[in-house]
Scaffold this motif. Structure first.
Motif, PDB file in Angstrom:
ATOM      1  N   VAL A   1      -5.224  55.626  -9.503  1.00 36.13           N
ATOM      2  CA  VAL A   1      -4.381  54.659 -10.352  1.00 36.13           C
ATOM      3  C   VAL A   1      -3.387  53.883  -9.682  1.00 36.13           C
ATOM      4  O   VAL A   1      -2.389  54.490  -8.937  1.00 36.13           O
ATOM      5  N   PHE A   2      -3.361  52.611  -9.824  1.00 40.46           N
ATOM      6  CA  PHE A   2      -2.200  51.727  -9.373  1.00 40.46           C
ATOM      7  C   PHE A   2      -0.685  52.169 -10.027  1.00 40.46           C
ATOM      8  O   PHE A   2      -0.986  52.194 -11.081  1.00 40.46           O
ATOM      9  N   GLU A   3       0.130  52.306  -9.076  1.00 43.47           N
ATOM     10  CA  GLU A   3       1.386  52.883  -9.720  1.00 43.47           C
ATOM     11  C   GLU A   3       1.966  51.991 -10.833  1.00 43.47           C
ATOM     12  O   GLU A   3       2.637  52.115 -11.726  1.00 43.47           O
ATOM     13  N   GLY A   4       1.947  50.689 -10.458  1.00 44.23           N
ATOM     14  CA  GLY A   4       2.525  49.752 -11.398  1.00 44.23           C
ATOM     15  C   GLY A   4       1.878  49.336 -12.736  1.00 44.23           C
ATOM     16  O   GLY A   4       2.401  48.619 -13.441  1.00 44.23           O
TER      17      GLY A   4
ATOM     18  N   GLY B   1      -0.729  42.037  -9.354  1.00 48.77           N
ATOM     19  CA  GLY B   1      -0.062  41.585 -10.208  1.00 48.77           C
ATOM     20  C   GLY B   1      -0.506  40.060 -10.545  1.00 48.77           C
ATOM     21  O   GLY B   1      -1.022  39.479  -9.709  1.00 48.77           O
ATOM     22  N   TYR B   2      -0.070  39.733 -11.763  1.00 50.32           N
ATOM     23  CA  TYR B   2      -0.317  38.173 -12.090  1.00 50.32           C
ATOM     24  C   TYR B   2       0.422  37.089 -11.190  1.00 50.32           C
ATOM     25  O   TYR B   2      -0.469  36.251 -10.632  1.00 50.32           O
TER      26      TYR B   2
ATOM     27  N   PHE C   1       4.795  42.161  -4.910  1.00 44.26           N
ATOM     28  CA  PHE C   1       5.903  41.605  -3.916  1.00 44.26           C
ATOM     29  C   PHE C   1       7.316  42.541  -4.186  1.00 44.26           C
ATOM     30  O   PHE C   1       7.416  42.655  -5.509  1.00 44.26           O
ATOM     31  N   HIS C   2       7.773  42.852  -3.227  1.00 38.60           N
ATOM     32  CA  HIS C   2       9.052  43.665  -3.294  1.00 38.60           C
ATOM     33  C   HIS C   2      10.010  43.199  -2.106  1.00 38.60           C
ATOM     34  O   HIS C   2       9.536  42.763  -1.083  1.00 38.60           O
TER      35      HIS C   2
END
Length: 434
Positions: free
Chosen positions: A221-224, A342-343, A398-399
């Motif tokens: 599972v992707f964390e986000g 992410g989008y 991105f972070h």
């Protein structure tokens, strides 16, 4: 090479790439299999359909999403432009009416003279070059197998979608409107819970029947975008420190504090539909009705869309793609299947690939985006040099941790991020201006 550019996939990445190239005078053939062949998550044939959240995240430059949007806007991003044109109130975030958003993107693509839209399924990797593969994490099984063959197999994670409820079915006597800490307009509808109510909800959530995976499918599972029940399994209070965090959500009239709060966010301008923020789920439909209706205010909730979970496929990009998402001469990948998550990140990868391809076709230098920009960081994310820092290649948004450190040490975290953002904007401005 052909005198046209082939792009597979009408999602965010494919649309960004197609319009960027078309505006620079190149002829594009954009393939999209919907509506003839659907996916487990899409509901329409619109280009750029948002299948998970309706949020393009925070707008402040001291946030990763805010910086990425600012850079994309500098590159004349279709997704950011569509987002701002179709926004719905969401405090300090950019949330959109997803139907209006899809219509906006579709009109832009279909109305562009340099883009030929072909509505058919692509079942093999075309021999045509130039080529951008942006078929997405829900690539049809047949084409996905062909793509996997290039990378010695495929990787995947499970992605979950949050439910949407009819606003008129919510009991407003038990809820209140407020944005966290009172920032911006009171755009979120908040459902507060006492400790006893939370514990009863938590127990029901843990006991609910979930979607079962086949034996060969490892739960990854992707964390986000983690299902709420998967998150909750980490401990009884996990949700209280996550999507049900009550901090900054005291009652606007009484200042009463709560043990937990579920936030609902508008899906459209009219406010007729709201989604359960952070409540992606893999519960079966009947269980969703039973469990979510335990939340105060949602006892009689009518679900316009139930939550769901589906498998998203992504390739092993490190060592196979360069920092412009190029696989080989004239052949690029873009979008979430590269491992950016992410989008915004998906759309940004389409910009990066198209920008490099256009430069090459026009006889210009092929240059990497500066490493101190968000766009440059996404490029480095899919390369070996960046991947060596991780034990395994997994999807990521991105972070700010992807950016190189500032020359000076700054203790204040927000100030540090703002300085990094200012550096990034200046660096990108010089890059595209030069």
């Amino acid at each position: 090479m052909n005198n046209f550019i082939t792009i597979i996939g009408g999602g965010l990445a494919g649309c960004e790439a197609a319009l960027h190239l078309a505006r620079r005078g190149h002829s594009v053939r954009l393939y999209e299999m919907r509506p003839h062949v659907n996916t487990p998550a899409h509901e329409s044939a619109m280009f750029g359909e948002l299948v998970c959240s309706n949020s393009l995240k925070a707008e402040g430059l001291d946030t990763g999403a805010g910086l990425l949007k600012a850079e994309m806007e500098m590159m004349d991003s279709l997704v950011v432009r569509a987002g701002k044109a179709c926004r719905v109130p969401a405090g300090g975030s950019l949330a959109v009416n997803r139907d209006a958003f899809g219509e906006y993107v579709t009109n832009e693509i279909e109305g562009c003279a340099n883009i030929e839209v072909i509505r058919e399924e692509v079942t093999d990797i075309p021999s045509d070059r130039p080529l951008i593969m942006a078929s997405g994490p829900l690539t049809s099984d047949t084409l996905a197998e062909k793509v996997k063959g290039l990378f010695g197999g495929g990787l995947y994670f499970f992605d979950a979608i949050a439910p949407i409820v009819d606003f008129e079915s919510v009991d407003l006597n038990k809820c209140f409107f407020k944005s966290r800490y009172g920032k911006g307009d009171p755009d979120f509808l908040n459902c507060p819970l006492t400790e006893d109510e939370y514990n009863a909800f938590y127990d029901a959530l843990m006991e609910a029947e979930k979607v079962e995976f086949r034996d060969f499918e490892k739960m990854n599972v992707f964390e986000g975008c983690m299902p709420v029940e998967e998150m909750a399994s980490r401990g009884r209070k996990t949700l209280v420190f996550g999507p049900m965090k009550p901090v900054g959500l005291e009652h606007p009239e009484t200042d009463k504090r709560y043990y937990a709060v579920l936030q609902l966010r508008k899906e459209n301008d009219e406010g007729t539909a709201y989604n359960l923020v952070g409540f992606q789920t893999k519960m079966k439909i009947g269980e969703q009705r039973r469990v979510f209706r335990m939340i105060p205010g949602l006892e009689n909730a009518e679900f316009l869309r139930y939550g769901s979970i589906h498998r998203n496929t992504y390739i092993h990009a490190p060592g196979n793609l360069d920092d412009r998402f190029r696989y080989e001469e004239g052949f690029y990948f873009a979008g979430q299947m590269t491992g950016v998550e992410g989008y915004l990140e998906s759309a940004a990868s389409g910009i990066i690939a198209a920008f490099d391809l256009a430069n090459r076709l026009e006889g210009k230098d092929s240059l990497s985006f500066p490493e101190d920009t968000a766009l440059g960081s996404l490029g480095r994310f899919v390369t070996d040099r960046y991947a060596q820092k991780r034990k395994k290649y997994v999807p990521s948004n991105f972070h700010f941790g992807m950016l190189p450190p500032l020359p000076e040490r700054i203790k204040d975290k927000k100030l540090k991020k703002r300085k990094a953002a200012e550096r990034a904007i200046e660096s990108l401005s010089s890059f595209i201006g030069g």
